[in-house]
Write an enzyme that holds these catalytic residues in place. Structure first.
Site, PDB file in Angstrom:
ATOM      1  N   LEU A 100       0.877  -1.162   0.000  1.00  0.00           N
ATOM      2  CA  LEU A 100       0.000   0.000   0.000  1.00  0.00           C
ATOM      3  C   LEU A 100       0.915   1.213   0.000  1.00  0.00           C
ATOM      4  CD1 LEU A 100      -2.738  -0.846   2.691  1.00  0.00           C
ATOM      5  CD2 LEU A 100      -3.115  -0.570   0.235  1.00  0.00           C
ATOM      6  N   ASP A 101       0.634   2.212  -0.853  1.00  0.00           N
ATOM      7  CA  ASP A 101       1.519   3.371  -0.871  1.00  0.00           C
ATOM      8  C   ASP A 101       1.326   4.219   0.381  1.00  0.00           C
ATOM      9  OD1 ASP A 101      -0.635   5.202  -1.314  1.00  0.00           O
ATOM     10  OD2 ASP A 101      -0.511   4.874  -3.469  1.00  0.00           O
ATOM     11  N   LYS A 102       2.181   5.213   0.550  1.00  0.00           N
ATOM     12  CA  LYS A 102       2.205   6.016   1.768  1.00  0.00           C
ATOM     13  C   LYS A 102       0.845   6.646   2.069  1.00  0.00           C
ATOM     14  CE  LYS A 102       4.456  10.059   3.840  1.00  0.00           C
ATOM     15  NZ  LYS A 102       5.406  11.181   3.615  1.00  0.00           N
TER      16      LYS A 102
END
Length: 243
Positions: A100-102
């Site tokens: 999951l990206d930031k």
């Protein structure tokens, strides 16, 4: 060699390759510097820094990732990671099962069972991932159909398996989006190409496993039935499509 260390649950594949190249890994007492050196685990003793490596008990964890954390063991810019949130949990080394990206939130799986993890993340298995996505504006039926048909973005075909409107307000809407494969920033790129900014993106389920009531920043171990249910999908079984 690196693959064996990873399968034993000692570390990630990339970390194992680094250890081997640094001369920290030995096979029957002899330092090995080739990460791809053939290894017969049932006949040879693998050690890291002189300490024998044995298979560890497999651990399967679900974590409700808050926005702002990096899914990485370390960050060169010193940003907080999901591991900093799990640091006091007393868990063995665990690798993320997907990413999951930031800016994204929600369900993240972690495990030291690399075979199980690979079955979930392998594009061939098409394990569904379900997201709730808040967008600025109100996507119409044509936009939803364009998301299903897909677009080309920098050589990647970006499309969704299913999409529907959960609720809509005057200025924004919440969508439920299901992917059975994923590119880097897949949903964000697709919606941007269609003229919509993503305000929030929350993964709420992976296959049959739902985030449920797990609080943000909290984790729990999966039970045997949950592990097996995801393992079944990892072998190629797809969840039936909902109308």
């Amino acid at each position: 060699m690196a693959r064996v260390l990873s399968k034993l649950g000692a570390c990630s594949r990339s970390q194992a390759e680094q250890w081997v190249r640094e001369g920290r890994v030995s096979l029957d007492g002899r330092i090995i510097r080739d990460p791809y050196h053939p290894t017969m685990l049932d006949q040879q003793l693998v050690a890291v820094d002189g300490k024998p490596v044995r298979a560890v008990e497999h651990v399967y964890v679900m974590f409700n990732k808050p926005r702002g954390l990096i899914v990485s063991a370390a960050d060169e810019r010193g940003r907080a990671t999901v591991y900093s949130a799990l640091a006091q949990a007393g868990l063995p080394w665990l690798g993320p099962v997907g990413r999951l990206d930031k800016a994204s939130e929600g369900l993240l799986l972690l495990s030291n069972d690399t075979t199980w993890a690979a079955g979930i993340t392998d594009p061939v298995t098409h394990t569904d991932k379900t997201y709730h996505v808040q967008v600025a504006g109100q996507p119409d039926a044509a936009t939803l159909q364009a998301m299903r048909v897909g677009i080309d973005d920098a050589g990647d075909t970006l499309k969704v398996r299913r999409v529907s409107v959960l609720r809509a307000g005057d200025k924004n809407a919440w969508l439920e989006v299901v992917l059975d494969e994923g590119r880097n920033r897949h949903i964000r790129r697709l919606l941007a190409a269609l003229g919509f900014d993503v305000l929030r993106l929350i993964r709420v389920a992976i296959g049959p496993l739902a985030l449920g009531e797990l609080a943000k920043g909290q984790w729990r171990q999966l039970d045997v039935d949950e592990v097996r249910a995801l393992e079944t999908r990892g072998k190629g079984e797809k969840t039936p499509a909902r109308n």
